[in-house]
Design a protein around this motif. Structure first.
Motif, mmCIF file in Angstrom:
data_model
loop_
_atom_site.group_PDB
_atom_site.id
_atom_site.type_symbol
_atom_site.label_atom_id
_atom_site.label_comp_id
_atom_site.label_asym_id
_atom_site.label_seq_id
_atom_site.Cartn_x
_atom_site.Cartn_y
_atom_site.Cartn_z
ATOM 1 N N PRO A 28 0.635 -1.227 -0.072
ATOM 2 C CA PRO A 28 0.161 0.020 0.074
ATOM 3 C C PRO A 28 0.727 1.453 0.064
ATOM 4 N N TRP A 29 0.421 2.324 -0.404
ATOM 5 C CA TRP A 29 1.107 3.544 -0.483
ATOM 6 C C TRP A 29 1.642 3.867 0.671
ATOM 7 N N ASP A 30 0.914 3.674 1.891
ATOM 8 C CA ASP A 30 1.181 4.039 3.250
ATOM 9 C C ASP A 30 2.730 3.621 3.662
ATOM 10 N N SER A 32 5.392 3.206 1.820
ATOM 11 C CA SER A 32 6.379 4.007 1.285
ATOM 12 C C SER A 32 6.829 5.218 2.311
ATOM 13 N N TYR A 33 6.093 5.550 3.297
ATOM 14 C CA TYR A 33 6.453 6.298 4.290
ATOM 15 C C TYR A 33 6.721 5.808 5.431
ATOM 16 N N HIS A 34 7.041 4.652 5.457
ATOM 17 C CA HIS A 34 7.499 3.906 6.872
ATOM 18 C C HIS A 34 8.823 4.041 7.166
ATOM 19 N N PRO A 39 11.205 8.244 -1.849
ATOM 20 C CA PRO A 39 11.899 8.916 -2.912
ATOM 21 C C PRO A 39 11.676 10.368 -3.477
ATOM 22 N N TRP A 40 10.103 10.586 -3.335
ATOM 23 C CA TRP A 40 9.713 11.748 -3.885
ATOM 24 C C TRP A 40 9.436 12.872 -2.848
ATOM 25 N N ASP A 41 9.765 12.592 -1.544
ATOM 26 C CA ASP A 41 9.427 13.301 -0.477
ATOM 27 C C ASP A 41 10.810 14.029 -0.164
ATOM 28 N N ALA A 65 -4.242 16.990 -4.244
ATOM 29 C CA ALA A 65 -4.540 15.695 -4.556
ATOM 30 C C ALA A 65 -3.193 14.901 -4.512
ATOM 31 N N GLY A 66 -3.242 13.850 -3.634
ATOM 32 C CA GLY A 66 -2.218 12.916 -3.184
ATOM 33 C C GLY A 66 -0.997 13.817 -2.837
ATOM 34 N N CYS A 67 -1.286 14.533 -1.759
ATOM 35 C CA CYS A 67 -0.472 15.692 -1.308
ATOM 36 C C CYS A 67 0.724 14.698 -0.447
ATOM 37 N N GLY A 68 0.917 13.714 -0.323
ATOM 38 C CA GLY A 68 2.029 13.049 0.622
ATOM 39 C C GLY A 68 2.327 13.881 1.925
ATOM 40 N N GLU A 71 4.581 19.170 1.643
ATOM 41 C CA GLU A 71 5.281 20.617 1.209
ATOM 42 C C GLU A 71 4.792 21.346 0.379
ATOM 43 N N ASN A 72 4.093 20.898 -0.739
ATOM 44 C CA ASN A 72 3.442 21.783 -1.700
ATOM 45 C C ASN A 72 2.211 22.547 -1.001
ATOM 46 N N ALA A 73 1.203 21.727 -0.289
ATOM 47 C CA ALA A 73 0.050 22.192 0.202
ATOM 48 C C ALA A 73 0.604 23.341 1.289
ATOM 49 N N ILE A 86 -5.173 15.990 0.423
ATOM 50 C CA ILE A 86 -5.863 14.608 0.555
ATOM 51 C C ILE A 86 -4.811 13.495 0.018
ATOM 52 N N ASP A 87 -5.010 12.342 0.613
ATOM 53 C CA ASP A 87 -3.889 11.330 0.327
ATOM 54 C C ASP A 87 -4.613 10.056 1.040
ATOM 55 N N VAL A 88 -4.156 8.894 0.554
ATOM 56 C CA VAL A 88 -4.555 7.559 0.939
ATOM 57 C C VAL A 88 -3.566 7.188 2.272
ATOM 58 N N ALA A 89 -2.602 7.856 2.229
ATOM 59 C CA ALA A 89 -1.495 7.192 3.159
ATOM 60 C C ALA A 89 -1.576 8.107 4.532
ATOM 61 N N GLU A 111 -7.588 12.190 4.873
ATOM 62 C CA GLU A 111 -7.565 10.999 4.222
ATOM 63 C C GLU A 111 -8.750 10.628 3.295
ATOM 64 N N ALA A 112 -8.396 10.386 2.107
ATOM 65 C CA ALA A 112 -9.488 10.336 0.961
ATOM 66 C C ALA A 112 -8.914 9.797 -0.295
ATOM 67 N N ASP A 113 -9.952 9.154 -1.026
ATOM 68 C CA ASP A 113 -9.202 8.367 -2.193
ATOM 69 C C ASP A 113 -9.636 9.496 -3.487
ATOM 70 N N ALA A 114 -8.489 9.707 -4.335
ATOM 71 C CA ALA A 114 -8.331 10.598 -5.399
ATOM 72 C C ALA A 114 -9.529 10.010 -6.258
ATOM 73 N N PHE A 115 -10.130 8.883 -6.185
ATOM 74 C CA PHE A 115 -11.108 8.369 -7.323
ATOM 75 C C PHE A 115 -12.535 8.755 -6.729
ATOM 76 N N ASP A 129 -2.118 18.588 -8.669
ATOM 77 C CA ASP A 129 -1.693 16.997 -8.744
ATOM 78 C C ASP A 129 -0.222 17.236 -9.003
ATOM 79 N N CYS A 130 0.529 16.812 -8.038
ATOM 80 C CA CYS A 130 2.072 16.833 -7.947
ATOM 81 C C CYS A 130 2.558 15.466 -8.080
ATOM 82 N N GLY A 131 2.482 14.522 -8.988
ATOM 83 C CA GLY A 131 3.241 13.089 -8.966
ATOM 84 C C GLY A 131 2.234 12.105 -8.669
ATOM 85 N N LEU A 132 0.827 12.487 -8.799
ATOM 86 C CA LEU A 132 -0.152 11.553 -8.626
ATOM 87 C C LEU A 132 -0.602 11.060 -9.860
ATOM 88 N N PHE A 133 -0.953 11.748 -10.751
ATOM 89 C CA PHE A 133 -1.377 11.296 -11.981
ATOM 90 C C PHE A 133 -0.653 10.152 -12.543
HETATM 91 C C1 SAM Z 1 4.404 10.230 -5.748
HETATM 92 S S1 SAM Z 1 3.878 10.537 -4.364
HETATM 93 C C2 SAM Z 1 3.526 12.382 -4.447
HETATM 94 C C3 SAM Z 1 3.363 13.166 -3.133
HETATM 95 C C4 SAM Z 1 3.250 14.527 -3.136
HETATM 96 N N1 SAM Z 1 2.306 15.171 -4.010
HETATM 97 C C5 SAM Z 1 4.694 14.846 -3.167
HETATM 98 O O1 SAM Z 1 4.944 15.780 -4.231
HETATM 99 O O2 SAM Z 1 5.524 14.914 -2.427
HETATM 100 C C6 SAM Z 1 2.175 10.092 -4.651
HETATM 101 C C7 SAM Z 1 1.072 10.336 -3.631
HETATM 102 O O3 SAM Z 1 -0.156 9.933 -4.188
HETATM 103 C C8 SAM Z 1 -1.071 9.320 -3.071
HETATM 104 N N2 SAM Z 1 -2.010 8.562 -3.804
HETATM 105 C C9 SAM Z 1 -1.710 7.431 -4.498
HETATM 106 N N3 SAM Z 1 -2.824 6.865 -4.759
HETATM 107 C C10 SAM Z 1 -3.935 7.749 -4.221
HETATM 108 C C11 SAM Z 1 -5.655 7.569 -4.321
HETATM 109 N N4 SAM Z 1 -5.864 6.980 -5.193
HETATM 110 N N5 SAM Z 1 -5.838 8.791 -3.488
HETATM 111 C C12 SAM Z 1 -5.229 9.635 -2.878
HETATM 112 N N6 SAM Z 1 -3.969 9.585 -2.826
HETATM 113 C C13 SAM Z 1 -3.199 8.589 -3.337
HETATM 114 C C14 SAM Z 1 0.249 8.571 -2.260
HETATM 115 O O4 SAM Z 1 0.023 7.960 -1.076
HETATM 116 C C15 SAM Z 1 1.414 9.501 -2.594
HETATM 117 O O5 SAM Z 1 1.475 10.234 -1.188
#
Ligand code: SAM
Length: 220
Positions: A28-30, A32-34, A39-41, A65-68, A71-73, A86-89, A111-115, A129-133
């Motif tokens: 799970p994405w979470d 990655s932060y343990h 790598p992107w942080d 969306a996917g704020c990790g 830092e950007n927020a 918002i993020d799932v992690a 905590e929320a799902d981008a879908f 969207d920084c690194g989520l798409f």
């Molecule tokens: C590559 S990281 C980028 C994090 C952050 N935007 C940054 O620039 O440091 C992608 C992030 O998207 C989150 N993510 C992945 N799938 C997601 C989903 N379905 N809904 C919300 N967040 C999601 C991950 O947990 C992760 O924190």
């Protein structure tokens, strides 16, 4: 994020369908932060985001969306913008909240799902969207793009910073200009304003970062 009824307490995906990235990595994405920073942080906002903000690109309520770890927020909130990340992690969100407290910055993290962004019951003038798409595969993109549209005001703006497939030393999940443009094509509720080459910092590239696209996309 409320878990669907019947979700086992130990389900690492909280009852949601694992994304293609999670299926590929088996984690799970979470997770990655343990073990130290992901790598992107990189511990600071992305220069492309700082620049777009300095140019006045962010206005009104902002969604990251996917704020990790935020830092950007946090950068956008430090400029006086109202920001929801918002993020799932959950681990990343806990770090983002701790940083907000330490720095005395008012920003909201959930905590929320981008879908399923519509479940937030909110709308936003600007979305980042920084690194989520780029983590979503072609099958996932239409649902994600529709989810973004469901919470973005008409006339609002979306910025996507993602790995590009051009140049040496590309990052994982590189996206072509054509793939990016097609995802936000006719009928998607979006108009692509521009897609320009940029850079995204990571912990595994040098100080110039990796090849990226910075896309500016309007909500039609
Ligand atoms: C590559 S990281 C980028 C994090 C952050 N935007 C940054 O620039 O440091 C992608 C992030 O998207 C989150 N993510 C992945 N799938 C997601 C989903 N379905 N809904 C919300 N967040 C999601 C991950 O947990 C992760 O924190």
């Amino acid at each position: 994020m409320s878990k669907p009824p019947g979700t086992p307490a130990d389900d690492p995906f909280g009852g949601r369908r694992p994304t293609s990235h999670e299926r590929m990595t088996g984690r799970p994405w979470d997770a990655s932060y343990h073990d130290g920073p992901a790598p992107w942080d990189v511990g600071r906002p992305q220069p492309a985001v700082v620049r777009a903000a300095a140019e006045g690109g962010f206005a009104g309520a902002v969604l990251d969306a996917g704020c990790g770890s935020g830092e950007n927020a946090l950068h956008l909130a430090s400029l006086g913008l109202s920001v929801l990340g918002i993020d799932v992690a959950g681990t990343a969100l806990a770090r983002a909240r701790a940083k907000a407290d330490e720095r005395g910055i008012a920003a909201e993290f959930a905590e929320a799902d981008a879908f399923g962004l519509q479940a937030l019951g909110r709308s936003f003038r600007t979305v980042l969207d920084c690194g989520l798409f780029h983590t979503f595969d072609a099958d996932e993109r239409p649902a994600y793009v529709a989810s973004l549209a469901s919470v973005t005001e008409h006339g609002g703006m979306l910025y996507v910073l993602c790995f590009s497939d051009e140049g040496p030393d590309t990052g994982p999940h590189p996206v072509s200009r054509a793939q990016l443009t097609a995802a936000f094509g006719p009928g998607s509720g979006w108009d692509v304003v521009s897609v320009v080459p940029d850079r995204v910092l990571t912990r595994f590239h040098d100080e110039h970062g990796a090849p990226a696209w910075f896309a500016t996309i309007g909500r039609s």
